[in-house]
Design a protein around this motif. Structure first.
Motif, PDB file in Angstrom:
ATOM      1  N   ASP A  46      94.382  14.325  47.315  1.00 44.39           N
ATOM      2  CA  ASP A  46      94.665  13.815  46.265  1.00 44.39           C
ATOM      3  C   ASP A  46      93.594  14.449  45.254  1.00 44.39           C
ATOM      4  O   ASP A  46      92.230  14.245  45.498  1.00 44.39           O
ATOM      5  N   PRO A  47      93.885  14.946  44.016  1.00 42.42           N
ATOM      6  CA  PRO A  47      92.770  15.397  42.908  1.00 42.42           C
ATOM      7  C   PRO A  47      91.947  14.173  42.418  1.00 42.42           C
ATOM      8  O   PRO A  47      90.949  14.517  41.757  1.00 42.42           O
ATOM      9  N   VAL A  48      92.452  12.919  42.515  1.00 40.63           N
ATOM     10  CA  VAL A  48      91.968  11.891  42.132  1.00 40.63           C
ATOM     11  C   VAL A  48      91.606  10.912  43.348  1.00 40.63           C
ATOM     12  O   VAL A  48      92.212   9.779  43.234  1.00 40.63           O
ATOM     13  N   PRO A  49      90.849  11.231  44.137  1.00 43.10           N
ATOM     14  CA  PRO A  49      90.664  10.329  45.163  1.00 43.10           C
ATOM     15  C   PRO A  49      89.465   9.228  45.023  1.00 43.10           C
ATOM     16  O   PRO A  49      88.835   9.204  43.886  1.00 43.10           O
ATOM     17  N   LEU A  50      89.566   8.074  45.577  1.00 46.69           N
ATOM     18  CA  LEU A  50      88.863   7.152  45.916  1.00 46.69           C
ATOM     19  C   LEU A  50      87.377   7.639  46.480  1.00 46.69           C
ATOM     20  O   LEU A  50      87.382   8.606  46.962  1.00 46.69           O
ATOM     21  N   GLY A  51      85.967   7.153  45.975  1.00 39.23           N
ATOM     22  CA  GLY A  51      84.919   7.551  46.349  1.00 39.23           C
ATOM     23  C   GLY A  51      85.089   7.345  47.847  1.00 39.23           C
ATOM     24  O   GLY A  51      84.557   8.281  48.875  1.00 39.23           O
ATOM     25  N   LEU A  54      86.524  10.579  49.902  1.00 39.55           N
ATOM     26  CA  LEU A  54      85.546  11.503  49.880  1.00 39.55           C
ATOM     27  C   LEU A  54      84.592  11.364  50.768  1.00 39.55           C
ATOM     28  O   LEU A  54      84.427  12.511  51.526  1.00 39.55           O
ATOM     29  N   LEU A  55      84.018  10.218  51.147  1.00 40.70           N
ATOM     30  CA  LEU A  55      83.474  10.076  52.403  1.00 40.70           C
ATOM     31  C   LEU A  55      84.200  10.505  53.658  1.00 40.70           C
ATOM     32  O   LEU A  55      83.716  10.877  54.671  1.00 40.70           O
ATOM     33  N   GLU A  56      85.527   9.685  53.635  1.00 41.08           N
ATOM     34  CA  GLU A  56      86.212   9.654  54.851  1.00 41.08           C
ATOM     35  C   GLU A  56      86.668  11.291  55.168  1.00 41.08           C
ATOM     36  O   GLU A  56      86.803  11.654  56.438  1.00 41.08           O
ATOM     37  N   ALA A  57      86.621  12.107  54.241  1.00 40.48           N
ATOM     38  CA  ALA A  57      86.900  13.614  54.421  1.00 40.48           C
ATOM     39  C   ALA A  57      85.676  14.314  55.088  1.00 40.48           C
ATOM     40  O   ALA A  57      86.127  15.281  55.640  1.00 40.48           O
ATOM     41  N   GLY A  58      84.616  13.606  55.052  1.00 35.73           N
ATOM     42  CA  GLY A  58      83.451  13.918  55.849  1.00 35.73           C
ATOM     43  C   GLY A  58      83.268  13.294  57.082  1.00 35.73           C
ATOM     44  O   GLY A  58      82.296  13.349  57.782  1.00 35.73           O
ATOM     45  N   ALA A  59      84.029  12.533  57.630  1.00 37.33           N
ATOM     46  CA  ALA A  59      84.124  11.710  58.734  1.00 37.33           C
ATOM     47  C   ALA A  59      82.907  10.829  58.688  1.00 37.33           C
ATOM     48  O   ALA A  59      82.383  10.425  59.629  1.00 37.33           O
ATOM     49  N   LEU A  60      82.780  10.179  57.540  1.00 37.67           N
ATOM     50  CA  LEU A  60      81.650   9.263  57.055  1.00 37.67           C
ATOM     51  C   LEU A  60      82.328   8.027  57.185  1.00 37.67           C
ATOM     52  O   LEU A  60      83.442   7.965  56.200  1.00 37.67           O
ATOM     53  N   ASP A  61      81.798   6.831  57.556  1.00 41.72           N
ATOM     54  CA  ASP A  61      82.349   5.302  57.547  1.00 41.72           C
ATOM     55  C   ASP A  61      81.665   4.737  56.080  1.00 41.72           C
ATOM     56  O   ASP A  61      80.628   4.567  56.428  1.00 41.72           O
ATOM     57  N   PRO A  62      82.747   4.555  55.171  1.00 37.67           N
ATOM     58  CA  PRO A  62      82.202   3.788  54.239  1.00 37.67           C
ATOM     59  C   PRO A  62      81.704   2.535  54.430  1.00 37.67           C
ATOM     60  O   PRO A  62      80.681   2.094  53.588  1.00 37.67           O
ATOM     61  N   ASP A  76      72.405  16.737  37.216  1.00 40.77           N
ATOM     62  CA  ASP A  76      72.344  15.351  37.256  1.00 40.77           C
ATOM     63  C   ASP A  76      73.081  15.064  38.171  1.00 40.77           C
ATOM     64  O   ASP A  76      74.079  15.467  38.649  1.00 40.77           O
ATOM     65  N   PHE A  77      72.743  13.644  38.673  1.00 43.21           N
ATOM     66  CA  PHE A  77      73.367  12.878  39.723  1.00 43.21           C
ATOM     67  C   PHE A  77      74.480  11.892  39.154  1.00 43.21           C
ATOM     68  O   PHE A  77      73.733  11.043  37.994  1.00 43.21           O
ATOM     69  N   GLU A  78      75.461  11.773  39.483  1.00 47.19           N
ATOM     70  CA  GLU A  78      76.477  10.857  38.847  1.00 47.19           C
ATOM     71  C   GLU A  78      76.922   9.795  39.971  1.00 47.19           C
ATOM     72  O   GLU A  78      77.469  10.449  41.045  1.00 47.19           O
ATOM     73  N   ASP A  79      76.700   8.546  39.868  1.00 51.62           N
ATOM     74  CA  ASP A  79      77.116   7.767  41.156  1.00 51.62           C
ATOM     75  C   ASP A  79      78.662   7.555  40.897  1.00 51.62           C
ATOM     76  O   ASP A  79      79.468   7.493  40.189  1.00 51.62           O
ATOM     77  N   VAL A  80      79.135   7.572  42.498  1.00 51.27           N
ATOM     78  CA  VAL A  80      80.347   7.696  42.481  1.00 51.27           C
ATOM     79  C   VAL A  80      80.819   6.415  43.384  1.00 51.27           C
ATOM     80  O   VAL A  80      80.390   6.255  44.433  1.00 51.27           O
ATOM     81  N   ARG A  81      81.284   5.354  42.573  1.00 49.87           N
ATOM     82  CA  ARG A  81      81.570   3.985  43.228  1.00 49.87           C
ATOM     83  C   ARG A  81      82.790   4.385  44.409  1.00 49.87           C
ATOM     84  O   ARG A  81      83.819   5.066  43.906  1.00 49.87           O
ATOM     85  N   LEU A  82      82.664   3.766  45.639  1.00 47.54           N
ATOM     86  CA  LEU A  82      83.482   4.038  46.704  1.00 47.54           C
ATOM     87  C   LEU A  82      84.725   3.409  46.380  1.00 47.54           C
ATOM     88  O   LEU A  82      85.797   3.955  46.982  1.00 47.54           O
ATOM     89  N   ASN A  83      85.081   2.280  45.543  1.00 48.44           N
ATOM     90  CA  ASN A  83      86.486   1.823  45.341  1.00 48.44           C
ATOM     91  C   ASN A  83      87.014   2.210  44.097  1.00 48.44           C
ATOM     92  O   ASN A  83      87.997   1.483  43.672  1.00 48.44           O
ATOM     93  N   ARG A  95      80.236  19.614  44.327  1.00 45.81           N
ATOM     94  CA  ARG A  95      79.202  18.869  45.203  1.00 45.81           C
ATOM     95  C   ARG A  95      78.896  17.583  45.239  1.00 45.81           C
ATOM     96  O   ARG A  95      78.698  17.114  44.155  1.00 45.81           O
ATOM     97  N   PHE A  96      78.950  16.960  46.399  1.00 49.84           N
ATOM     98  CA  PHE A  96      78.685  15.520  46.650  1.00 49.84           C
ATOM     99  C   PHE A  96      77.526  15.559  47.799  1.00 49.84           C
ATOM    100  O   PHE A  96      77.648  16.230  48.587  1.00 49.84           O
ATOM    101  N   VAL A  97      76.899  14.514  47.322  1.00 44.75           N
ATOM    102  CA  VAL A  97      75.785  13.804  48.486  1.00 44.75           C
ATOM    103  C   VAL A  97      75.990  12.693  48.725  1.00 44.75           C
ATOM    104  O   VAL A  97      76.061  11.816  47.825  1.00 44.75           O
ATOM    105  N   ALA A  98      76.095  12.335  50.224  1.00 43.58           N
ATOM    106  CA  ALA A  98      76.239  10.806  50.634  1.00 43.58           C
ATOM    107  C   ALA A  98      74.631  10.547  51.329  1.00 43.58           C
ATOM    108  O   ALA A  98      74.161  11.418  51.934  1.00 43.58           O
ATOM    109  N   PHE A  99      74.185   9.436  50.880  1.00 45.92           N
ATOM    110  CA  PHE A  99      72.889   9.069  51.324  1.00 45.92           C
ATOM    111  C   PHE A  99      72.953   7.684  52.154  1.00 45.92           C
ATOM    112  O   PHE A  99      73.776   6.679  51.644  1.00 45.92           O
TER     113      PHE A  99
END
Length: 251
Positions: A46-51, A54-62, A76-83, A95-99
């Motif tokens: 989906d071109p408009v995914p939930l945050g 995006l994590l799940e696409a990288g096999a990361l568990d929200p 600059d960093f922009e906060d991406v809300r998971l829901n 580019r996205f970074v998960a911490f």
């Protein structure tokens, strides 16, 4: 456009570099890193995914408590809300970074100690914190070597051993690393001319019956590859634009 005509995927980064909208596709590729600068290509449908998608696409568990940030072209960093939905078509972020961390990372800026809540910091943030004067830039101190000038869109890994030390100092003249006939060359402007590249490839004077032809690739300007003729110019990347020049003697 029916389903059979959809692309298998479109790449967010390609769309940004080409200055176009995302095309209808079955998937959309982006880059995701987990707490470092090791970006890997990932894909969502989906071109408009939930945050969280995006994590799940990288096999990361929200549910593991990740924070997700989009890195904008400015650095600059922009906060991406998971829901909440994140529109890949509008934000200009590839580019996205998960911490997953509750650490503070230490750095110094003009000898003042700072703490940063993420293991990655952008040049844009450093410039905002340092407020360098006109003609000044932000540099990373390199013990025993030449201090490295930081670019606004650059990302710096703070998780490396030791404390990164940054200073403000007069900017150096910009340099651009190109390849001419398989040899590395340095120029001081982001636009180069046909005649300039010919001189780098074949220095000195040339007889009137000598003709040069030239191709290039990985350019910053559009098109990114092609032929360059006499009197023409092309914008080069900071590093990696390639030129091939051939010399022909006409009878």
């Amino acid at each position: 456009m029916n389903t059979e005509e959809l692309l298998d995927y479109d790449d967010v980064g390609d769309a940004l570099r080409e200055g176009r909208s995302l095309r209808p596709a079955r998937g959309y590729r982006f880059l995701l890193a987990q707490g470092d600068l090791n970006f890997l290509s990932r894909q969502v449908s989906d071109p408009v995914p939930l945050g969280r998608q995006l994590l799940e696409a990288g096999a990361l568990d929200p549910q593991d408590g990740y924070s997700l940030f989009a890195i904008l072209p400015s650095g600059d960093f922009e906060d991406v809300r998971l829901n909440e939905p994140f529109d890949l078509r509008e934000h200009g972020a590839e580019r996205f970074v998960a911490f997953l961390t509750d650490r503070d990372f230490k750095l110094t800026l003009n000898d003042d100690e700072l703490r940063w809540g993420k293991p990655v910091i952008s040049g844009a943030v450093l410039y905002s914190l340092a407020k360098p004067g006109e003609g000044e830039g932000v540099f990373l101190e390199v013990p025993g070597g030449e201090d490295r000038q930081i670019e606004h869109g650059e990302l710096i890994d703070l998780a490396e051993p030791g404390i990164e030390r940054f200073i403000t100092a007069p900017k150096r003249p910009p340099t651009f690393e190109i390849i001419v006939n398989s040899r590395p060359r340095t120029v001081n402007d982001d636009t180069v001319t046909f005649e300039q590249i010919v001189h780098l490839a074949f220095p000195g004077q040339h007889e009137p019956n000598v003709v040069f032809s030239m191709t290039y690739r990985h350019a910053a300007s559009t098109p990114h590859a092609g032929e360059l003729g006499a009197g023409g110019s092309v914008d080069v990347k900071k590093k990696g634009t390639v030129f091939n020049v051939t010399r022909t003697v006409q009878s």
